[in-house]
Design a protein around this motif. Structure first.
Motif, PDB file in Angstrom:
ATOM      1  N   MET A  66       6.575  16.694  12.491  1.00  0.00           N
ATOM      2  CA  MET A  66       6.548  17.524  11.293  1.00  0.00           C
ATOM      3  C   MET A  66       6.809  16.677  10.044  1.00  0.00           C
ATOM      4  N   LEU A  67       7.786  15.781  10.139  1.00  0.00           N
ATOM      5  CA  LEU A  67       8.114  14.951   8.975  1.00  0.00           C
ATOM      6  C   LEU A  67       7.007  13.955   8.647  1.00  0.00           C
ATOM      7  N   TRP A  68       6.223  13.595   9.637  1.00  0.00           N
ATOM      8  CA  TRP A  68       5.101  12.691   9.382  1.00  0.00           C
ATOM      9  C   TRP A  68       4.113  13.358   8.434  1.00  0.00           C
ATOM     10  N   PHE A  69       3.766  14.599   8.715  1.00  0.00           N
ATOM     11  CA  PHE A  69       2.844  15.326   7.851  1.00  0.00           C
ATOM     12  C   PHE A  69       3.442  15.531   6.459  1.00  0.00           C
ATOM     13  N   VAL A  70       4.709  15.891   6.399  1.00  0.00           N
ATOM     14  CA  VAL A  70       5.388  16.080   5.112  1.00  0.00           C
ATOM     15  C   VAL A  70       5.383  14.776   4.326  1.00  0.00           C
ATOM     16  N   SER A  71       5.674  13.676   5.006  1.00  0.00           N
ATOM     17  CA  SER A  71       5.680  12.371   4.359  1.00  0.00           C
ATOM     18  C   SER A  71       4.302  12.008   3.817  1.00  0.00           C
ATOM     19  N   MET A  72       3.257  12.285   4.585  1.00  0.00           N
ATOM     20  CA  MET A  72       1.901  11.966   4.127  1.00  0.00           C
ATOM     21  C   MET A  72       1.542  12.773   2.884  1.00  0.00           C
ATOM     22  N   ILE A  73       1.862  14.047   2.882  1.00  0.00           N
ATOM     23  CA  ILE A  73       1.555  14.894   1.726  1.00  0.00           C
ATOM     24  C   ILE A  73       2.347  14.439   0.503  1.00  0.00           C
ATOM     25  N   LEU A  74       3.635  14.186   0.673  1.00  0.00           N
ATOM     26  CA  LEU A  74       4.472  13.787  -0.463  1.00  0.00           C
ATOM     27  C   LEU A  74       4.065  12.434  -1.026  1.00  0.00           C
ATOM     28  N   PHE A  75       3.772  11.473  -0.156  1.00  0.00           N
ATOM     29  CA  PHE A  75       3.343  10.157  -0.631  1.00  0.00           C
ATOM     30  C   PHE A  75       2.016  10.260  -1.370  1.00  0.00           C
ATOM     31  N   THR A  76       1.097  11.048  -0.836  1.00  0.00           N
ATOM     32  CA  THR A  76      -0.203  11.212  -1.479  1.00  0.00           C
ATOM     33  C   THR A  76      -0.047  11.890  -2.839  1.00  0.00           C
ATOM     34  N   LEU A  77       0.788  12.913  -2.916  1.00  0.00           N
ATOM     35  CA  LEU A  77       1.009  13.588  -4.192  1.00  0.00           C
ATOM     36  C   LEU A  77       1.697  12.673  -5.206  1.00  0.00           C
ATOM     37  N   ALA A  78       2.668  11.886  -4.753  1.00  0.00           N
ATOM     38  CA  ALA A  78       3.342  10.956  -5.661  1.00  0.00           C
ATOM     39  C   ALA A  78       2.370   9.884  -6.148  1.00  0.00           C
ATOM     40  N   THR A  79       1.536   9.391  -5.267  1.00  0.00           N
ATOM     41  CA  THR A  79       0.537   8.393  -5.646  1.00  0.00           C
ATOM     42  C   THR A  79      -0.465   8.974  -6.632  1.00  0.00           C
ATOM     43  N   ILE A  81      12.413  15.723  -1.863  1.00  0.00           N
ATOM     44  CA  ILE A  81      11.800  16.814  -1.099  1.00  0.00           C
ATOM     45  C   ILE A  81      11.793  16.466   0.386  1.00  0.00           C
ATOM     46  N   TYR A  82      11.495  15.207   0.703  1.00  0.00           N
ATOM     47  CA  TYR A  82      11.507  14.762   2.100  1.00  0.00           C
ATOM     48  C   TYR A  82      12.896  14.951   2.708  1.00  0.00           C
ATOM     49  N   VAL A  83      13.935  14.569   1.973  1.00  0.00           N
ATOM     50  CA  VAL A  83      15.305  14.710   2.459  1.00  0.00           C
ATOM     51  C   VAL A  83      15.653  16.187   2.650  1.00  0.00           C
ATOM     52  N   LEU A  84      15.233  17.040   1.719  1.00  0.00           N
ATOM     53  CA  LEU A  84      15.510  18.473   1.852  1.00  0.00           C
ATOM     54  C   LEU A  84      14.810  19.074   3.074  1.00  0.00           C
ATOM     55  N   VAL A  85      13.569  18.685   3.303  1.00  0.00           N
ATOM     56  CA  VAL A  85      12.848  19.179   4.481  1.00  0.00           C
ATOM     57  C   VAL A  85      13.500  18.643   5.754  1.00  0.00           C
ATOM     58  N   ASP A  86      13.896  17.382   5.731  1.00  0.00           N
ATOM     59  CA  ASP A  86      14.573  16.788   6.881  1.00  0.00           C
ATOM     60  C   ASP A  86      15.879  17.525   7.171  1.00  0.00           C
ATOM     61  N   TYR A  87      16.638  17.801   6.131  1.00  0.00           N
ATOM     62  CA  TYR A  87      17.900  18.532   6.286  1.00  0.00           C
ATOM     63  C   TYR A  87      17.657  19.939   6.834  1.00  0.00           C
ATOM     64  N   TYR A  88      16.649  20.610   6.284  1.00  0.00           N
ATOM     65  CA  TYR A  88      16.314  21.957   6.750  1.00  0.00           C
ATOM     66  C   TYR A  88      15.915  21.968   8.226  1.00  0.00           C
ATOM     67  N   LEU A  89      15.067  21.025   8.599  1.00  0.00           N
ATOM     68  CA  LEU A  89      14.636  20.945   9.997  1.00  0.00           C
ATOM     69  C   LEU A  89      15.789  20.566  10.923  1.00  0.00           C
ATOM     70  N   ASP A  90      16.696  19.702  10.425  1.00  0.00           N
ATOM     71  CA  ASP A  90      17.846  19.311  11.211  1.00  0.00           C
ATOM     72  C   ASP A  90      18.797  20.501  11.431  1.00  0.00           C
ATOM     73  N   GLN A  91      18.940  21.348  10.417  1.00  0.00           N
ATOM     74  CA  GLN A  91      19.809  22.509  10.530  1.00  0.00           C
ATOM     75  C   GLN A  91      19.236  23.558  11.485  1.00  0.00           C
ATOM     76  N   ARG A  92      17.913  23.660  11.528  1.00  0.00           N
ATOM     77  CA  ARG A  92      17.260  24.640  12.392  1.00  0.00           C
ATOM     78  C   ARG A  92      17.287  24.237  13.856  1.00  0.00           C
ATOM     79  N   SER A  93      17.408  22.950  14.135  1.00  0.00           N
ATOM     80  CA  SER A  93      17.366  22.526  15.532  1.00  0.00           C
ATOM     81  C   SER A  93      18.720  22.486  16.189  1.00  0.00           C
TER      82      SER A  93
END
Length: 129
Positions: A1-14, A117-129
């Motif tokens: 999941m974080l791979w996809f999030v990372s790809m989207i965020l990096f592409t948007l930042a670029t 945003i990546y850290v927030l998504v990571d934190y959210y996913l970590d809390q859900r698991s």
């Protein structure tokens, strides 16, 4: 999941960096979004797809093993900004930076926001698991 999030965020930042700073470059010598269009976005997406398993995932895994979650998130956030700085100087030639008055702090801010945003998504996913 974080791979996809990372790809989207990096592409948007670029893409954001290209729109903000790259559009100032008005020469055909530079192959940015103005010259190659959506191929630029595709290349950024492709680069980010390769970047995650080679650099980001191993680094974040090692940091999580060594430090507590708060420290690891802060380190990922800081490294995102540093990564933006490095990316800026790799993407734009020194001559372009001086001639068109490009500003590296925009890259630090955009990639820092992406890291947040990546850290927030990571934190959210970590809390859900």
């Amino acid at each position: 999941m974080l791979w996809f999030v990372s790809m989207i965020l990096f592409t948007l930042a670029t893409f954001g960096l290209e729109l903000w700073e790259g559009n100032k470059i008005s020469t055909t010598e530079y192959y940015g979004f103005q010259n190659i269009g959506f191929v630029f976005i595709f290349l950024a997406f492709l680069f980010s797809a390769v970047l995650y398993p080679i650099i980001i995932f191993p680094f974040s895994w090692v940091v999580r093993m060594i430090a507590n979650p708060l420290i690891s998130h802060i380190m990922i956030l800081l490294l995102s900004g540093i990564g933006g700085y490095v990316f800026f100087y790799k993407a734009y030639d020194e001559r372009f930076i001086q001639e068109y008055h490009l500003n590296s702090s925009i890259a630090i801010i955009l990639f820092g926001i992406a890291g947040s945003i990546y850290v927030l998504v990571d934190y959210y996913l970590d809390q859900r698991s």
